[in-house]
Every structure is written in structure tokens, then in C-alpha cells.
Design an enzyme around this catalytic site. Sequence first.
Site, PDB file in Angstrom:
ATOM      1  N   VAL A  69     -85.981 156.750 -10.412  1.00  0.00           N
ATOM      2  CA  VAL A  69     -84.614 157.153 -10.791  1.00  0.00           C
ATOM      3  C   VAL A  69     -84.507 157.610 -12.241  1.00  0.00           C
ATOM      4  CG1 VAL A  69     -83.496 155.713  -9.039  1.00  0.00           C
ATOM      5  CG2 VAL A  69     -83.876 154.775 -11.349  1.00  0.00           C
ATOM      6  N   ASN A  95     -78.768 150.607  -7.265  1.00  0.00           N
ATOM      7  CA  ASN A  95     -79.283 149.235  -7.341  1.00  0.00           C
ATOM      8  C   ASN A  95     -80.597 149.144  -8.118  1.00  0.00           C
ATOM      9  OD1 ASN A  95     -79.837 146.371  -6.179  1.00  0.00           O
ATOM     10  ND2 ASN A  95     -81.586 147.605  -5.498  1.00  0.00           N
ATOM     11  N   TYR A 160     -81.640 144.268 -21.909  1.00  0.00           N
ATOM     12  CA  TYR A 160     -81.077 144.245 -20.544  1.00  0.00           C
ATOM     13  C   TYR A 160     -79.548 144.224 -20.596  1.00  0.00           C
ATOM     14  CZ  TYR A 160     -80.515 142.693 -15.648  1.00  0.00           C
ATOM     15  OH  TYR A 160     -80.160 142.576 -14.319  1.00  0.00           O
TER      16      TYR A 160
HETATM   17  P1  NAD Z   1     -86.142 143.617  -7.479  1.00  0.00           P
HETATM   18  O1  NAD Z   1     -87.084 143.737  -8.613  1.00  0.00           O
HETATM   19  O2  NAD Z   1     -86.394 142.600  -6.443  1.00  0.00           O
HETATM   20  O3  NAD Z   1     -85.936 145.050  -6.796  1.00  0.00           O
HETATM   21  C1  NAD Z   1     -85.722 146.161  -7.616  1.00  0.00           C
HETATM   22  C2  NAD Z   1     -85.953 147.420  -6.824  1.00  0.00           C
HETATM   23  O4  NAD Z   1     -85.760 148.513  -7.733  1.00  0.00           O
HETATM   24  C3  NAD Z   1     -87.352 147.543  -6.259  1.00  0.00           C
HETATM   25  O5  NAD Z   1     -87.251 148.118  -4.953  1.00  0.00           O
HETATM   26  C4  NAD Z   1     -88.035 148.527  -7.206  1.00  0.00           C
HETATM   27  O6  NAD Z   1     -89.029 149.322  -6.579  1.00  0.00           O
HETATM   28  C5  NAD Z   1     -86.861 149.400  -7.608  1.00  0.00           C
HETATM   29  N1  NAD Z   1     -87.070 150.103  -8.872  1.00  0.00           N
HETATM   30  C6  NAD Z   1     -87.403 149.576 -10.071  1.00  0.00           C
HETATM   31  N2  NAD Z   1     -87.542 150.571 -10.986  1.00  0.00           N
HETATM   32  C7  NAD Z   1     -87.290 151.734 -10.332  1.00  0.00           C
HETATM   33  C8  NAD Z   1     -87.273 153.098 -10.702  1.00  0.00           C
HETATM   34  N3  NAD Z   1     -87.564 153.476 -11.972  1.00  0.00           N
HETATM   35  N4  NAD Z   1     -86.971 154.018  -9.781  1.00  0.00           N
HETATM   36  C9  NAD Z   1     -86.675 153.657  -8.510  1.00  0.00           C
HETATM   37  N5  NAD Z   1     -86.690 152.395  -8.080  1.00  0.00           N
HETATM   38  C10 NAD Z   1     -86.996 151.443  -8.983  1.00  0.00           C
HETATM   39  O7  NAD Z   1     -84.708 143.391  -8.154  1.00  0.00           O
HETATM   40  P2  NAD Z   1     -83.347 142.749  -7.616  1.00  0.00           P
HETATM   41  O8  NAD Z   1     -83.257 141.380  -8.158  1.00  0.00           O
HETATM   42  O9  NAD Z   1     -83.152 142.998  -6.172  1.00  0.00           O
HETATM   43  O10 NAD Z   1     -82.339 143.620  -8.505  1.00  0.00           O
HETATM   44  C11 NAD Z   1     -81.646 144.731  -8.011  1.00  0.00           C
HETATM   45  C12 NAD Z   1     -80.582 145.073  -9.034  1.00  0.00           C
HETATM   46  O11 NAD Z   1     -79.761 143.934  -9.265  1.00  0.00           O
HETATM   47  C13 NAD Z   1     -81.131 145.476 -10.392  1.00  0.00           C
HETATM   48  O12 NAD Z   1     -80.351 146.510 -10.931  1.00  0.00           O
HETATM   49  C14 NAD Z   1     -80.964 144.206 -11.217  1.00  0.00           C
HETATM   50  O13 NAD Z   1     -80.865 144.475 -12.591  1.00  0.00           O
HETATM   51  C15 NAD Z   1     -79.667 143.686 -10.638  1.00  0.00           C
HETATM   52  N6  NAD Z   1     -79.451 142.257 -10.828  1.00  0.00           N
HETATM   53  C16 NAD Z   1     -80.405 141.358 -10.436  1.00  0.00           C
HETATM   54  C17 NAD Z   1     -80.170 140.010 -10.647  1.00  0.00           C
HETATM   55  C18 NAD Z   1     -81.180 138.961 -10.272  1.00  0.00           C
HETATM   56  O14 NAD Z   1     -81.032 137.806 -10.695  1.00  0.00           O
HETATM   57  N7  NAD Z   1     -82.176 139.250  -9.473  1.00  0.00           N
HETATM   58  C19 NAD Z   1     -78.971 139.597 -11.253  1.00  0.00           C
HETATM   59  C20 NAD Z   1     -78.032 140.541 -11.627  1.00  0.00           C
HETATM   60  C21 NAD Z   1     -78.283 141.873 -11.394  1.00  0.00           C
END
Ligand code: NAD
Length: 263
Positions: A69, A95, A160
Site C-alpha cells: 500500500v 486495515n 506509531y
Molecule cells: P497484522 O500484522 O496481524 O496484519 C497486518 C496485515 O497488514 C498483514 O496482512 C500484512 O501483510 C499487511 N501489511 C503490512 N504492511 C503492508 C503493506 N505495506 N502493504 C500491504 N499490506 C501490508 O496486524 P493487525 O493486528 O491485524 O492490525 C491490522 C490493523 O489494525 C493495523 O493497521 C494496525 O495498526 C491496527 N491495530 C492493531 C492493533 C493490535 O493490537 N493488533 C490495535 C490497534 C490497531
Amino acid sequence: MNTFAGVDLHGRTALITGGGRGIGAATAFELARSGAVVALAARNEASVVDVARRLREKGYTAFAFRCDVTDTRQVRDLALSATEAMGRVDILVNNAGTASSNPLARISLQEWNHIMEVNATGTFLCTQAVFDQMVEHGWGRVVNVASIAGLEGGRYIAAYAAAKHAVVGFTRSVAAEADGTGVTVNAVCPGYVDTPLTDETIARIMRRTGISWHDAMRGVLETSGQSRLIRAEEVAEVILSLCAEEAGATNGQAIVLDGKDTP
Ligand code: NAD
């Protein structure tokens, strides 16, 4: 129990970035279960191919695309491919994201840029790539996965938190542009969620401090004031609710999932 079982997305199409695991994969299942045709995109192609296969095995229509992305050309190609495969993109879930933690003195420019690019620039590029077609169609839903860190700061998460604050500011501003078009733009702001990203955070803390998994997890939950980790499915349900027909009056909001309830 699915508290949003009433949401009907038949006839709608959804593009979910970072759909290979965690919140993105859970969201793909939630939206598909509600009737949407879904397209998943991630940097790791094998992961989205696998999620799409599991969705098709359940009888849903799902497509998978490789896309970083942060890359303008790949995002343009993704928008074209997803539009061609599904007819149009009605729903975009931004996401894809990544996290890091470091005290200010140890944040390199490379780390700062990477965190900003994936979380903030990726959200900007993907939204820009499909926003006009939503407006032309007179209906659309953009849901940006921000974080509690998009609304408040914390120790060691300056990069972050800055990136997620950018996502929230972007959400509110594009929502203002979308006003009256039938398109809504909202953000979800979860605390710590039970996903591989949080597993990596815990592993990083253990590596740096030598403390146990149990103590690292307790520290993380104490810092965020959570009584437990939030389940990815709980975030997916809130995303689904924002995609509902009935959610048309909710625009420019940052919905918090604070994980302060009992299990
Ligand atoms: P995860 O690491 O389990 O999954 C992240 C996904 O994003 C993966 O499929 C990865 O391949 C993809 N990704 C990463 N960089 C990318 C790029 N440059 N281009 C395309 N795809 C890319 O993470 P998650 O915990 O499921 O988090 C998803 C979202 O939720 C993120 O934006 C994260 O910041 C946010 N979030 C997560 C949490 C948490 O505690 N896990 C809390 C708040 C917000």
C-alpha cells in the site's frame, strides 16, 4: 453471538487491505458472511490467497491481490484489478498497518518513515484510488483502522501514534469532503487486539527486557488500561456496522474499542 447479524451487504463489494491475517482476515469473513463480495490485498500474496481460498470454500466470492500500500503504482493497479473483478468498489477497509516501539532517541528516520508510509500514506493512497468512483456511484463506505494511539499518546510509540493520529485527521477531513455524497469515512480505534501484530509486540518486549511472556502481556494490558485483549472479530463487527446501509448518518467518527470490559 453476532451482534450485527442484521447488516445486509448483498450487492455490495469490499476491498480490504492487509487482509491476510489478524483484523483484516476477520473483517473479510465478517463482510462476506453479510453478503459482500470481497477483495483482499496484502504485501504477502500467499496469505491473502489462502484467506480468499478459505472464503470460497465457505461459498463466498473472494479475490486476492498482492499490493504494497505504500507503492503508488501498485495501489493504482490494485484499484483497477479489484474494480474489474468485482464491478466496482463500494467499501474500502484501510486495515494494512504495522507498528514499532522505541524510545524517541532510538527511532531512526528509516523506522519513522516506514511507520508513516504503511499506516498513513497507505491509507491516503488507497482512499484516493477509489474515492471518486464511490462519489460518482452515490454510495460508499471507507473504514480506516486507526488505533487508540490515533487519539492519545504513550511511551515508546511516538512514530506509531503520530501515524495513527494522521489516519484519524485524514479520516475527519475526507469525511468533510464526502458530506452529502452518500459516502462515509470513519475510523475504528482499538486498544491491543489479539493478532500476530500484538504477538510481535510482546516478543519484542521479551527480547529487549528479558521478562516473561506473562509479565510482558500484563505490562501491555496495564499500560493500555485493558482488562483483556480485544478479539479481531470484535473489531470486524464494528467495521461491519459502519458499512451498514443504516450507518449513513455516521461520518468522520473515530470509534473506540477500549477493551475495558470483562471477558
Ligand atoms: P497484522 O500484522 O496481524 O496484519 C497486518 C496485515 O497488514 C498483514 O496482512 C500484512 O501483510 C499487511 N501489511 C503490512 N504492511 C503492508 C503493506 N505495506 N502493504 C500491504 N499490506 C501490508 O496486524 P493487525 O493486528 O491485524 O492490525 C491490522 C490493523 O489494525 C493495523 O493497521 C494496525 O495498526 C491496527 N491495530 C492493531 C492493533 C493490535 O493490537 N493488533 C490495535 C490497534 C490497531
